[in-house]
Scaffold this motif. Sequence first.
Motif, short mmCIF file in Angstrom:
data_model
loop_
_atom_site.label_atom_id
_atom_site.label_comp_id
_atom_site.label_asym_id
_atom_site.label_seq_id
_atom_site.Cartn_x
_atom_site.Cartn_y
_atom_site.Cartn_z
N UNK A 81 0.71 -1.31 0.04
CA UNK A 81 0.11 -0.01 -0.14
C UNK A 81 0.97 1.19 0.06
N UNK A 82 0.20 2.32 0.15
CA UNK A 82 0.92 3.77 0.00
C UNK A 82 0.52 4.31 1.31
N UNK A 83 1.49 4.48 2.32
CA UNK A 83 1.28 5.26 3.32
C UNK A 83 1.93 6.74 3.33
N UNK A 84 1.42 7.81 3.59
CA UNK A 84 1.74 9.13 4.01
C UNK A 84 2.67 9.45 2.47
N UNK A 85 2.35 9.03 1.52
CA UNK A 85 2.58 9.57 0.14
C UNK A 85 4.13 8.71 -0.22
N UNK A 86 4.19 7.37 0.38
CA UNK A 86 5.45 6.65 0.15
C UNK A 86 5.18 5.06 0.52
N UNK A 87 6.24 4.55 0.45
CA UNK A 87 5.97 2.98 0.68
C UNK A 87 5.91 2.99 2.24
N UNK A 88 5.47 2.11 2.84
CA UNK A 88 5.01 1.85 4.44
C UNK A 88 6.61 1.51 4.96
N UNK A 89 6.77 1.95 6.37
CA UNK A 89 8.02 1.99 6.92
C UNK A 89 8.32 0.45 6.97
N UNK A 90 7.42 -0.54 7.25
CA UNK A 90 7.50 -1.92 7.36
C UNK A 90 8.16 -2.36 6.41
N UNK A 91 7.84 -2.00 4.93
CA UNK A 91 8.58 -2.57 3.52
C UNK A 91 9.81 -1.78 3.66
N UNK A 92 9.95 -0.38 3.94
CA UNK A 92 11.32 0.03 3.75
C UNK A 92 12.34 -0.56 4.59
N UNK A 93 11.68 -0.92 6.03
CA UNK A 93 12.72 -1.84 6.78
C UNK A 93 13.15 -3.06 6.17
N UNK A 94 12.27 -4.00 5.44
CA UNK A 94 12.69 -5.15 4.96
C UNK A 94 13.68 -4.84 3.84
#
Length: 184
Positions: A81-94
Amino acid sequence: MPPIHVLLISGSLRDGSTNTAVLRTAQADAGPGVEASLAAAIDALPHFSPDADVAGAAVPAPVAALRRAVGAADAVLVCTPEYAGALPAVLKNVLEWTIGDGGLYEKPVAWINCSGPAAPTGGADAHDSLAKVLRYAGAMTVDAACARIPLTRADIGPDGLVADAAARAGITAALATLVAAVPR
């Protein structure tokens, strides 16, 4: 010839996530010669810290498991999904945890965007930020396998899979295009 293994990574931890339903549908409809598995326990990953990812040092067990899964995969399919105009933090962490070992380097990667019709940008901002991180990781983005298939929770059947036949065909086509890009 061994099957092509595709690792499926959902950027959503939400119960009943349409993103995870898309990936479960890809897994169910993978077809012969393709083995697809959903990345497990991404919510168990610690927050990325360069101090915890030092050459020669052991990484936390969930990180080691993620890196093994990415390393064993021939390709990766993401749905986020998109959260706050970007990829979600959980995916960025991965994704940040895959940088240290180069797990995504030159690996074929694609994504499916299933943002519903109410999403202001249709998930375009999440795609842009995902593409940027994947370029940095050295992944081989398979643009022809990237798809926008808008869904709502009503499109998910009681079995947790995408019920709409056209959407399901789009998911299968995206996976097949990604698989076709895997070097043999």
